[in-house]
Write an enzyme that holds these catalytic residues in place. Structure first.
Site, PDB file in Angstrom:
ATOM      1  N   GLU A   3       0.824  -1.194   0.000  1.00 22.74           N
ATOM      2  CA  GLU A   3       0.000   0.000   0.000  1.00 22.74           C
ATOM      3  C   GLU A   3       0.863   1.251   0.000  1.00 22.74           C
ATOM      4  O   GLU A   3       1.990   1.242   0.486  1.00 22.74           O
ATOM      5  CB  GLU A   3      -0.935   0.018   1.213  1.00 22.74           C
ATOM      6  CG  GLU A   3      -1.878  -1.168   1.189  1.00 22.74           C
ATOM      7  CD  GLU A   3      -2.990  -1.091   2.215  1.00 22.74           C
ATOM      8  OE1 GLU A   3      -4.019  -1.717   1.971  1.00 22.74           O
ATOM      9  OE2 GLU A   3      -2.836  -0.422   3.248  1.00 22.74           O
ATOM     10  N   CYS A  24       6.167  -7.432   6.562  1.00 23.06           N
ATOM     11  CA  CYS A  24       7.331  -7.047   7.355  1.00 23.06           C
ATOM     12  C   CYS A  24       7.678  -8.203   8.270  1.00 23.06           C
ATOM     13  O   CYS A  24       6.803  -8.922   8.739  1.00 23.06           O
ATOM     14  CB  CYS A  24       7.011  -5.808   8.188  1.00 23.06           C
ATOM     15  SG  CYS A  24       8.432  -5.167   9.120  1.00 23.06           S
ATOM     16  N   CYS A  70       3.792   8.352   1.557  1.00 23.09           N
ATOM     17  CA  CYS A  70       4.324   7.327   2.446  1.00 23.09           C
ATOM     18  C   CYS A  70       4.454   6.040   1.641  1.00 23.09           C
ATOM     19  O   CYS A  70       3.457   5.501   1.151  1.00 23.09           O
ATOM     20  CB  CYS A  70       3.340   7.159   3.608  1.00 23.09           C
ATOM     21  SG  CYS A  70       3.826   5.919   4.789  1.00 23.09           S
ATOM     22  N   CYS A 123      -0.705   5.358  10.010  1.00 20.92           N
ATOM     23  CA  CYS A 123       0.482   4.582  10.394  1.00 20.92           C
ATOM     24  C   CYS A 123       0.075   3.267  11.013  1.00 20.92           C
ATOM     25  O   CYS A 123      -0.769   3.220  11.897  1.00 20.92           O
ATOM     26  CB  CYS A 123       1.305   5.292  11.466  1.00 20.92           C
ATOM     27  SG  CYS A 123       1.825   6.920  11.081  1.00 20.92           S
ATOM     28  N   CYS A 137       6.237  -5.990  15.090  1.00 18.23           N
ATOM     29  CA  CYS A 137       5.957  -5.087  16.211  1.00 18.23           C
ATOM     30  C   CYS A 137       4.507  -5.295  16.659  1.00 18.23           C
ATOM     31  O   CYS A 137       3.604  -5.460  15.837  1.00 18.23           O
ATOM     32  CB  CYS A 137       6.168  -3.632  15.794  1.00 18.23           C
ATOM     33  SG  CYS A 137       7.878  -3.274  15.325  1.00 18.23           S
ATOM     34  N   CYS A 147       1.510  -3.066  15.251  1.00 13.60           N
ATOM     35  CA  CYS A 147       1.475  -2.739  13.816  1.00 13.60           C
ATOM     36  C   CYS A 147       0.752  -3.814  13.013  1.00 13.60           C
ATOM     37  O   CYS A 147       1.052  -4.998  13.123  1.00 13.60           O
ATOM     38  CB  CYS A 147       2.908  -2.583  13.309  1.00 13.60           C
ATOM     39  SG  CYS A 147       3.011  -2.232  11.553  1.00 13.60           S
TER      40      CYS A 147
HETATM   41  N1  SAH Z   1       9.675  -0.364   9.816  1.00 15.91           N
HETATM   42  C1  SAH Z   1       9.850   1.057   9.862  1.00 15.91           C
HETATM   43  C2  SAH Z   1       8.895   1.851   8.989  1.00 15.91           C
HETATM   44  C3  SAH Z   1       7.438   1.445   8.959  1.00 15.91           C
HETATM   45  S1  SAH Z   1       6.393   1.910  10.273  1.00 15.91           S
HETATM   46  C4  SAH Z   1       9.764   1.530  11.302  1.00 15.91           C
HETATM   47  O1  SAH Z   1       9.494   0.732  12.171  1.00 15.91           O
HETATM   48  O2  SAH Z   1      10.043   2.698  11.557  1.00 15.91           O
HETATM   49  C5  SAH Z   1       6.226   3.657  10.278  1.00 15.91           C
HETATM   50  C6  SAH Z   1       5.885   4.184  11.669  1.00 15.91           C
HETATM   51  O3  SAH Z   1       4.534   3.863  12.067  1.00 15.91           O
HETATM   52  C7  SAH Z   1       6.781   3.609  12.748  1.00 15.91           C
HETATM   53  O4  SAH Z   1       7.188   4.607  13.649  1.00 15.91           O
HETATM   54  C8  SAH Z   1       5.840   2.633  13.423  1.00 15.91           C
HETATM   55  O5  SAH Z   1       6.280   2.279  14.702  1.00 15.91           O
HETATM   56  C9  SAH Z   1       4.542   3.402  13.396  1.00 15.91           C
HETATM   57  N2  SAH Z   1       3.365   2.585  13.674  1.00 15.91           N
HETATM   58  C10 SAH Z   1       3.231   1.253  13.543  1.00 15.91           C
HETATM   59  N3  SAH Z   1       2.005   0.852  13.936  1.00 15.91           N
HETATM   60  C11 SAH Z   1       1.354   1.956  14.341  1.00 15.91           C
HETATM   61  C12 SAH Z   1       0.043   2.206  14.846  1.00 15.91           C
HETATM   62  N4  SAH Z   1      -0.829   1.217  14.997  1.00 15.91           N
HETATM   63  N5  SAH Z   1      -0.287   3.478  15.137  1.00 15.91           N
HETATM   64  C13 SAH Z   1       0.591   4.495  14.937  1.00 15.91           C
HETATM   65  N6  SAH Z   1       1.832   4.328  14.462  1.00 15.91           N
HETATM   66  C14 SAH Z   1       2.221   3.071  14.171  1.00 15.91           C
END
Ligand code: SAH
Length: 352
Positions: free
Chosen positions: A84, A104, A97, A330, A108, A111
């Protein structure tokens, strides 16, 4: 869009040298979506290019527009992996973005992309094509893309060669012409990638998703912390700063009752004063709901956290992400797309 493959076609056909620039301009400035639109090129050359270097490799599976002007595209790679891309509007400024991988591997806890698992890394051409899509949508609004963030699906530093290849293409002053400082790479803390970034010449922005000020909590939220704990991560950020003199952007997602206590803000301030004195900026992020059993901090707790950072003189900005009504914010990318693509691949393997 694989520009190298297009240049190879030119070489193999012995095309005159000026064709290289015409091809580059057709792709990165005229934003052609099909070689038919490249009217500066002879017809037979357009046909050869369409054959060997298709102007679009990604398949657009759908496009949604949010009330706030955010547009999300769902793509599939030619081999069926979903990804996406999100175009965001801040006033008349547009940012995009981009995804660096389909899915991935880092899982996390907060996410949605992490929950879908890893598909594959994207090529520089597949990353560029997302930017070209966004630039076309922006052009329809008489606007240009001002900023690129590698904050879509995937961990960009686990796909560093292709990500840097893409950055080179986006940055080329005789191509798309985006300033390197307008491109931000966000990482969950993949240390070899941070060191590699520090050693290369493009002045890209680095953002680090920290989200917790101590190892026990960070491990729970971000399994990558087991491999690269905070002391190692902070040491890598120090090296990065020493080598580049550039500011480090620290992302901190606020989760109610998990990482949003005032003592945790103090802990965060300690870490940053110790390792990145005068050299960081904290972006506080509202949590966007995913399937995870977590909640966004209440506005009062967010304010308390901000106040604690202010007292410690840590520069910070509170970011509200865009496009939550279309699951474009995000961390919300591509759960549904992933399920559908898995089903499609299964169906192809097992014809009814
Ligand atoms: N893998 C990279 C880039 C992708 S995530 C990273 O971890 O930075 C981009 C951003 O969105 C990261 O800061 C991530 O932690 C955040 N993110 C992930 N899940 C989220 C959520 N549910 N709400 C808000 N931000 C989130």
């Amino acid at each position: 869009m694989d520009l190298e493959a297009a240049y190879t076609v030119l070489r193999e056909r012995g095309a005159p040298a000026y064709r290289v620039e015409q091809v580059r301009h057709a792709v990165t400035r005229d934003l052609i979506a099909s070689w038919d639109e490249a009217t500066t090129l002879p017809k037979d050359l357009r046909a050869a290019l369409a054959d060997a270097a298709p102007a679009t490799e990604l398949v657009l599976d759908g496009q949604q527009e949010s009330r706030d002007g955010t547009v999300k595209a769902r793509f599939a790679t030619a081999d069926g992996f979903p990804l996406e891309t999100v175009l965001m509007r801040h006033g008349d400024r547009h940012a995009v973005c981009l995804s660096s991988q389909s899915g991935c591997a880092l899982a996390c806890a907060f996410c949605a992309t992490g929950a879908m698992g890893f598909g594959r890394s994207l090529t520089r051409g597949e990353i560029l094509e997302q930017l070209l899509w966004a630039a076309r949508v922006a052009r329809g609004r008489d606007a240009r893309i001002r900023n690129v963030v590698m904050m879509g699906m995937g961990e960009p530093l686990q796909n560093l060669d292709e990500v840097l290849g893409f950055c080179g293409l986006a940055n080329d002053p005789d191509g798309f012409g985006l300033g390197a400082r307008s491109i931000a790479i966000s990482t969950a803390g993949w240390i070899p990638g941070i060191d590699a970034l520090a050693a290369q010449p493009l002045q890209l922005k680095l953002a680090i998703s920290l989200h917790a000020p101590d190892d026990a909590l960070r491990e729970r939220l971000m399994p990558v912390n087991r491999r690269y704990p905070l002391d190692q991560l902070m040491a890598a950020l120090r090296r990065y700063r020493a080598a580049t003199r550039r500011r480090v952007y620290v992302e901190y997602l606020l989760l109610e009752g998990v990482n949003d206590r005032a003592e945790q803000a103090d802990r965060l301030a300690d870490l940053l004063h110790e390792h990145l004195p005068g050299g960081c900026h904290v972006n506080l992020i509202w949590y966007n709901p995913t399937a995870a059993d977590l909640e966004a901090s209440s506005p009062e707790r967010v304010e308390r956290f901000r106040a604690a950072l202010d007292r410690r003189r840590i520069p910070q900005t509170l970011r509200r992400s865009k496009g939550a009504d279309i699951d474009a914010a995000c961390g919300q990318l591509a759960v549904r797309g992933a399920q559908e693509a898995r089903q499609r691949r299964r169906a192809e393997r097992e014809p009814a």
